[in-house]
Design a protein around this motif. Structure first.
Motif, PDB file in Angstrom:
ATOM      1  N   GLU A  83       8.580   1.094   5.398  1.00 15.66           N
ATOM      2  CA  GLU A  83       8.657   2.417   4.291  1.00 15.66           C
ATOM      3  C   GLU A  83       9.324   3.791   4.637  1.00 15.66           C
ATOM      4  O   GLU A  83      10.277   4.072   3.765  1.00 15.66           O
ATOM      5  N   TYR A  86      13.034   2.846   4.891  1.00 16.85           N
ATOM      6  CA  TYR A  86      13.696   2.281   3.832  1.00 16.85           C
ATOM      7  C   TYR A  86      13.838   3.471   2.697  1.00 16.85           C
ATOM      8  O   TYR A  86      14.861   3.693   2.412  1.00 16.85           O
ATOM      9  N   THR A  87      12.929   4.441   2.919  1.00 14.28           N
ATOM     10  CA  THR A  87      12.996   5.781   1.724  1.00 14.28           C
ATOM     11  C   THR A  87      13.981   6.597   2.237  1.00 14.28           C
ATOM     12  O   THR A  87      14.404   7.529   1.567  1.00 14.28           O
ATOM     13  N   LEU A 659       5.471   1.813  -3.399  1.00 13.92           N
ATOM     14  CA  LEU A 659       5.578   3.151  -2.595  1.00 13.92           C
ATOM     15  C   LEU A 659       4.588   3.953  -2.998  1.00 13.92           C
ATOM     16  O   LEU A 659       3.980   4.738  -2.167  1.00 13.92           O
TER      17      LEU A 659
END
Ligand code: ZN
Length: 673
Positions: A83, A86-87, A659
């Motif tokens: 995460e 990804y972010t 998320l």
């Protein structure tokens, strides 16, 4: 968008005839399709029930991290690492490596870990070590799931083998007969103990004369530290405490707006159980829960199903919050009200039948939130509690989840599957006419009657069938339903419209068990999951036993294989015979016979047929597995902070929801020891 549900309110045909524009299909990737479900009639509930659902749904979402950790001890670290990358990724998002990492992350979200939610094999990442390493190094280290004093390199060294090396933790749950099932399973229910040590530990606890045994081992990890074997209990102050604290916080709020005293007592007892971890208290809670039949809103929240433990003792965390679908419940109530008739007339030997079938309650529910092991992949029917003696003495609650089945059916309509695999137009028409209904009725019979039927002979250990127990139990419940679907009784009761309707479910069941469920398995693998094993067991057994009479055939047409059922009546007789035998195995605890049935019929796959099915399926471009996004609930408050309404909406996307959950409902440390 909050759509007006007035049109469906009080509509006795439920939703199947309603025209609407709700978009059930969200997105598709890997072998997964994400759907949305609708919480029909939520807007019509009184404020207090909306509040109750809101609080319980918050309590449900707080358990998410627990399941991630139960599914594998590196899962939380890996999810957070992915995460973070990804972010914060600043590179080209069309790059193949990034796209494949996104897919991998979406699969991790879906499976609550790095192993397939159904087949339990580890995912193969479609991105390179070099890409991932580089992307991590470019990420702000404060965003990474680093332990105190840990460097980025050390973090990579820790989790890269787990992600990339196919030999490390290859299966979440290994069921291969003869191997040490604990040492070869990646699930995080045991640490440092062998299968033999775990079995000895729990066998020593059991007292064969105890007629009301607790569910040994249900809510703990079994560990060996400094040569000593003991349980680390999941409770407030124990393992997973920070998540369980939050669950208890919301349960406390829910208790205050309970519909009635019975429900209030259920919630209070659950809180007590979470605080003490005492399995006797859990049984007390289960009994209170099973007796609370008058509340409109209901829920489960806790360590419930044991499919994730290769020994079938330890329960994964899950929650569902729901409320009764008043119209659809009439059908299941009719079936349950006649439970005794069905028990008396089943083909099972008399000594294995319950003399007095009681407490089989059944209802159709509308799911309001799914969490833990019920999210995003979920069940369409639930029967609880699992404790055998509580079921025998106090009954069990059965639910079928109407709005989820409805969403599945709607999303599948006209996708070409049936046209490809059904033998002829006749089967397709029959299915279009009856299959939605008979599928529902089969689920009802499975949940309302099947699991609750029959009894163990005195002194038989409920765990006698060991690793084969789940498959045999599911087969028993499925067969009970299959046997009764054609019965005149169901037509008399108005549950089934005519004498031909059952054929749609028979056809679908045999086609699925003999062929089409293989789309869920990779070429070269055998059948592992217990529901799939159960279906193949039944279908293969009936196919083989009816071969001399050509009851069911696999026929070739244009180079393709099809299931053809020549004699539906004889097929019913075969289902009845197998039901009698499976009940005998369960009642007597005949492990050798259970192993023989499962290993002979349920596990092995014909590789040529498997390859053909996969090839045909691939052309349809469909996803074999489906899961659901949750709706979003928002409490509307006045200036004093008092809740004046709860709104439900359905706009959130898949990554967005995952998320958000990772931010709002994530309290556990990376590693829980
Ligand atoms: Zn079942």
């Amino acid at each position: 968008m909050i759509m007006s549900l007035l049109s469906s309110y009080g509509n006795t045909k439920k939703t199947t005839t309603k025209v609407d524009n709700f978009d059930y299909r969200v997105e598709q990737f890997a072998d997964l399709q994400i759907l949305r479900y609708r919480v029909h009639d939520f807007d019509q509930l009184p404020l207090k029930q909306k509040e109750l659902i809101y609080f319980l749904s918050q309590g449900a979402l707080q358990g998410r991290d627990i399941l991630f950790d139960q599914n594998g001890k590196y899962n939380l670290t890996i999810r957070r690492l992915l995460e973070a990358v990804y972010t914060n990724y600043a590179g080209d998002k069309k790059d193949t490596n990034f796209v494949n990492m996104e897919t991998y992350l979406k699969r991790v979200w879906f499976s609550n870990g790095i192993h397939h939610h159904y087949g339990s094999e580890k995912f193969i990442p479609g991105f390179t070590v070099e890409f991932f390493k580089g992307a991590i190094e470019k990420t702000d280290p404060t965003k990474l799931p680093l332990e105190k004093g840990q460097t980025v390199t050390q973090l990579c060294d820790e989790v890269f083998p787990v992600i990339f090396d196919p030999k490390i933790m290859p299966k979440r749950v290994n069921q291969v007969d003869g191997e040490d099932l604990i040492l070869t399973s990646a699930s995080n229910y045991y640490e440092g103990v062998t299968q033999k040590e775990a079995e000895d530990f729990y066998n020593a606890m059991k007292n064969p004369n105890d007629s009301t045994p607790i569910s040994y081992g249900l809510n703990s990890r079994l560990v060996k530290e400094n040569g000593k074997i003991f349980e680390k209990v999941w409770k407030v102050g124990g393992l997973y405490s920070s998540a369980i604290d939050k669950i208890v916080y919301w349960l406390n709020k829910a208790e205050k707006v309970a519909e009635n005293d019975a429900q209030k007592a259920v919630i209070a007892k659950l809180i007590e159980y979470y605080k003490t971890g005492d399995l006797k208290t859990f049984d007390d809670y289960s009994i209170l829960w099973v007796k609370d039949l008058n509340s409109r809103v209901d829920f489960t929240n806790g360590f419930t199903e044991t499919y994730g433990d290769p020994l079938g003792l330890k329960a994964s965390w899950e929650s569902i919050v729901n409320f009764k679908d008043l119209e659809a419940t009439k059908r299941t109530e009719t079936i349950s009200a006649n439970a005794k008739w069905f028990e008396d007339h089943s083909p099972v030997a008399k000594k294995f039948k319950k003399e007095d079938v009681k407490g089989v309650s059944a209802k159709v529910i509308t799911a309001a939130i799914l969490a833990g092991d019920l999210y995003p992949s979920t069940a369409i029917g639930i029967n609880l509690p699992n404790s055998n003696w509580i079921r025998a003495h106090h009954g069990s609650k059965s639910v079928t989840i109407g709005n989820l089945t409805d969403a599945y059916n709607r999303a599948a309509h006209g996708n070409g599957f049936l046209e490809e695999f059904a033998y002829s137009k006749a089967e397709i028409e029959m299915n279009n006419k009856y299959a939605d209904l008979t599928g529902d009725v089969h689920t009802d019979l499975h949940e309302c009657l099947g699991h609750g039927s029959g009894k163990l002979l005195p002194g038989v250990d409920p765990d006698a069938l060991k690793a084969y127990g789940s498959t045999i139990e599911e087969a028993r419940a499925d067969l009970f339903g299959l046997y009764y679907l054609p019965d005149k009784k169901l037509q008399e009761l108005g549950v089934v419209p005519d004498e031909d309707a059952y054929k749609a479910e028979y056809y679908t069941y045999m086609m699925n068990g003999l062929m089409t469920q293989l789309v869920r398995i990779q070429l070269g693998n055998s059948v592992e999951e217990s529901h799939m094993r159960n279906r193949q067991l039944i279908a293969r057994w009936a196919f083989e036993k009816g071969a001399a009479d050509k009851v069911v055939e696999l026929v070739k047409k244009g180079g393709k294989t099809y299931v053809r059922i020549n004699d539906y009546k004889k097929l019913r007789v075969l289902f009845g015979k197998l039901l009698a035998e499976i009940q005998r195995i369960k009642s007597e605890g005949d492990l050798a016979a259970a192993r023989d049935l499962v290993e002979t019929y349920a596990v092995k796959v014909d590789p040529a047929l498997h390859a053909e099915v996969l090839e045909r399926y691939k052309k349809l471009n469909l996803a074999p597995y489906k899961g659901f996004l949750n709706p979003v609930y928002q409490a509307v408050t006045n200036k004093d902070g008092k809740i004046t309404d709860v709104k439900v909406s359905y706009e959130e996307g898949y990554a967005e929801q995952m998320l958000r959950y990772g931010k709002e409902y994530s309290t556990l440390p990376n590693r829980n020891e």
